[in-house]
Design an enzyme around this catalytic site. Structure first.
Site, mmCIF file in Angstrom:
data_model
loop_
_atom_site.group_PDB
_atom_site.id
_atom_site.type_symbol
_atom_site.label_atom_id
_atom_site.label_comp_id
_atom_site.label_asym_id
_atom_site.label_seq_id
_atom_site.Cartn_x
_atom_site.Cartn_y
_atom_site.Cartn_z
ATOM 1 N N THR A 28 0.761 -1.074 -0.082
ATOM 2 C CA THR A 28 -0.086 0.102 0.063
ATOM 3 C C THR A 28 0.818 1.163 -0.072
ATOM 4 O O THR A 28 0.557 2.351 -0.586
ATOM 5 C CB THR A 28 -0.950 -0.126 1.164
ATOM 6 O OG1 THR A 28 -1.738 -0.927 0.992
ATOM 7 C CG2 THR A 28 -1.666 1.227 1.486
ATOM 8 N N TYR A 38 -8.230 0.183 -3.230
ATOM 9 C CA TYR A 38 -7.251 0.821 -4.246
ATOM 10 C C TYR A 38 -6.463 -0.285 -4.798
ATOM 11 O O TYR A 38 -6.540 -1.486 -4.478
ATOM 12 C CB TYR A 38 -6.534 1.897 -3.407
ATOM 13 C CG TYR A 38 -5.766 1.041 -2.147
ATOM 14 C CD1 TYR A 38 -6.390 1.052 -0.932
ATOM 15 C CD2 TYR A 38 -4.523 0.499 -2.083
ATOM 16 C CE1 TYR A 38 -5.994 0.428 0.138
ATOM 17 C CE2 TYR A 38 -4.068 -0.107 -0.934
ATOM 18 C CZ TYR A 38 -4.596 -0.204 0.296
ATOM 19 O OH TYR A 38 -4.229 -0.626 1.310
ATOM 20 N N THR A 73 1.689 -4.433 4.076
ATOM 21 C CA THR A 73 1.646 -4.857 5.331
ATOM 22 C C THR A 73 0.869 -6.123 6.171
ATOM 23 O O THR A 73 1.152 -6.457 6.902
ATOM 24 C CB THR A 73 0.516 -3.519 6.279
ATOM 25 O OG1 THR A 73 -0.702 -3.679 5.531
ATOM 26 C CG2 THR A 73 1.216 -2.412 6.119
ATOM 27 N N ASP A 74 0.207 -6.724 4.817
ATOM 28 C CA ASP A 74 -0.341 -8.034 5.340
ATOM 29 C C ASP A 74 0.674 -9.002 5.728
ATOM 30 O O ASP A 74 0.253 -9.837 6.771
ATOM 31 C CB ASP A 74 -1.144 -8.450 4.258
ATOM 32 C CG ASP A 74 -2.365 -7.607 3.741
ATOM 33 O OD1 ASP A 74 -2.612 -6.786 4.455
ATOM 34 O OD2 ASP A 74 -3.010 -8.216 2.589
ATOM 35 N N LYS A 80 0.232 -7.524 12.871
ATOM 36 C CA LYS A 80 -0.831 -6.540 12.387
ATOM 37 C C LYS A 80 -2.225 -6.895 13.154
ATOM 38 O O LYS A 80 -2.628 -7.951 13.268
ATOM 39 C CB LYS A 80 -0.843 -6.773 10.792
ATOM 40 C CG LYS A 80 -2.033 -5.811 10.105
ATOM 41 C CD LYS A 80 -2.197 -6.105 8.569
ATOM 42 C CE LYS A 80 -2.984 -4.917 8.266
ATOM 43 N NZ LYS A 80 -3.088 -5.008 6.713
ATOM 44 N N GLU A 125 -1.727 -28.497 27.144
ATOM 45 C CA GLU A 125 -2.934 -29.342 26.382
ATOM 46 C C GLU A 125 -2.727 -30.392 25.922
ATOM 47 O O GLU A 125 -3.595 -31.284 25.575
ATOM 48 C CB GLU A 125 -3.589 -28.398 25.600
ATOM 49 C CG GLU A 125 -4.320 -27.037 25.991
ATOM 50 C CD GLU A 125 -5.520 -27.648 26.978
ATOM 51 O OE1 GLU A 125 -6.123 -28.882 26.585
ATOM 52 O OE2 GLU A 125 -6.137 -26.891 27.842
HETATM 53 N N1 LIG Z 1 -1.992 -1.903 4.180
HETATM 54 C C1 LIG Z 1 -1.148 -2.678 3.075
HETATM 55 O O1 LIG Z 1 0.084 -2.626 2.616
HETATM 56 C C2 LIG Z 1 -2.071 -3.773 2.457
HETATM 57 C C3 LIG Z 1 -2.002 -3.796 0.730
HETATM 58 C C4 LIG Z 1 -1.682 -5.172 0.429
HETATM 59 N N2 LIG Z 1 -2.792 -6.298 0.576
HETATM 60 C C5 LIG Z 1 -0.499 -5.820 0.866
HETATM 61 O O2 LIG Z 1 -0.203 -6.366 1.917
HETATM 62 O O3 LIG Z 1 0.580 -5.434 0.060
#
Ligand SMILES: NC(=O)CC[C@H](N)C(=O)O
Length: 359
Positions: free
Chosen positions: A42, A56, A122-123, A195, A316
């Site tokens: 992103t 986007y 970020t994923d 995250k 467990e």
């Molecule tokens: N906020 C993000 O970076 C998510 C955008 C995309 N799904 C990725 O991880 O690249």
């Protein structure tokens, strides 16, 4: 008689010239050399309008454009950029990690590179960060950064996040602390960050164990460090590794069945991360399949889907008896990474359990 001499014009000129040189030239030379490796996400995303914050397209803006958008970078570091990949991070693979890890090691071995910033979606950012934390052979800072809003959005968080990440990568205080993740003015360790929110800019957190620092007023401030071994202090070496062993994750839930587990084992998985409910509990109808898989040679790591707390060994399930491994505090996606790297060294469960308490 006074020993002082009057400074004549040529001497005065020399003194002034030296002062001027120190104030300008030397300053430029002492700025750290920070390499920005761009992978997409992103932070390099573009939306249809300034109010588009979801829906986007990720990974469209190139690294030179990312750098050009933050002219302030030139004041704090000598920045160079390299486009390593241009992908959304949900498409990150083991092959991408090996390529990236090798590139980072090559660059950090160079005297003219002081630190590295990796721009990333970020994923799976936390996964790439932990992989690098285990395979980078250097004390020089490596900082992963992303953004929750695309570059075209109002209040896009990418530019300031990038500026902050470059500050951290160029900071002496960041050296030797392992791979770091910097977003939203905060600094986290690769091992512990995760995250936590699908879309807000404060998504990256280190629940319970806590962040390690902040970036404020153009400076990185550190308050703690991880006690776990990392980077220069690990036993993993990817220099001669072309592929990582197959390790998959099965997710625990009420009414869980063995379909996914059986399919992964049949497909040749060398290891399974059981992301169990609670403290890694095993459903009555799944446990026999896990035991059978272990008997056939697949390694089983018990992790938890909960997100916080220690996975109790012999809690467990009787791990000693079943020859299973406990994930400690690693979340399932990070346990997968450690198990893959562990399998490049050994398949001895006691040894691998030691690694899970070491890294
Ligand atoms: N906020 C993000 O970076 C998510 C955008 C995309 N799904 C990725 O991880 O690249």
């Amino acid at each position: 008689m006074s020993r002082h001499k009057t400074l004549h014009f040529p001497q005065l000129f020399l003194v002034l010239a030296t002062l001027l040189f120190m104030l300008t030239g030397v300053h430029a030379q002492t700025r750290p050399n920070v390499m920005i490796l761009a992978t997409g996400g992103t932070i390099a995303g573009t939306g249809a309008s300034s109010t588009t914050t979801v829906g986007y397209t990720a990974a469209t803006v190139g690294v030179q454009q990312l750098i050009a958008a933050v002219p302030e970078l030139a004041k704090v570091a000598n920045v160079k950029g390299e486009q390593v990949f241009q992908i959304a991070s949900e498409s990150m693979t083991n092959e991408h990690w090996l390529t990236l890890g090798k590139r980072v090691n090559t660059l950090l071995a160079q005297a003219d590179v002081d630190g590295i910033v990796i721009t990333h979606g970020t994923d799976t950012l936390e996964e790439t960060a932990y992989f690098l934390d285990l395979v980078v052979k250097s004390r020089k800072p490596v900082v992963l950064v992303g953004a929750m809003r695309p570059s075209t959005a109002l209040s896009a968080d990418g530019p300031l996040n990038l500026y902050n990440a470059v500050l951290v990568a160029g900071s002496r205080d960041a050296a030797g602390k392992g791979v770091l993740v910097a977003l939203n003015d905060q600094i986290h360790t690769a091992r512990d960050v995760t995250k936590t929110n699908t879309s807000t800019p404060d998504s990256f957190r280190t629940p319970e164990l806590g962040l390690v620092g902040y970036i404020q007023g153009g400076k990185a401030f550190f308050y703690r460090a991880s006690t776990r071994k990392h980077t220069f202090d690990t036993e993993f070496d990817i220099a001669n590794i072309a592929a990582l062993p197959q390790v998959d994750i099965v997710y625990g839930y009420a009414n869980m069945n063995t379909v996914a587990l059986d399919a992964f084992v049949a497909a040749g998985a060398k290891g399974i991360i059981h992301a169990g409910v609670g403290d890694g509990s095993l459903a009555a109808r799944v446990k026999p399949a896990l035991i059978a898989a272990r008997k056939k040679g697949t390694l089983i790591v018990r992790a938890s889907r909960v997100g916080q707390g220690i996975l109790a060994r012999n809690g467990e399930a009787n791990d000693d008896e079943l020859d299973f491994i406990a994930a400690d505090t690693l979340n399932p996606q990070k346990a997968r990474i450690l198990l893959m790297l562990a399998l490049t060294k050994t398949s001895n469960t006691a040894e691998i359990q030691r690694m899970f308490y070491t890294y």
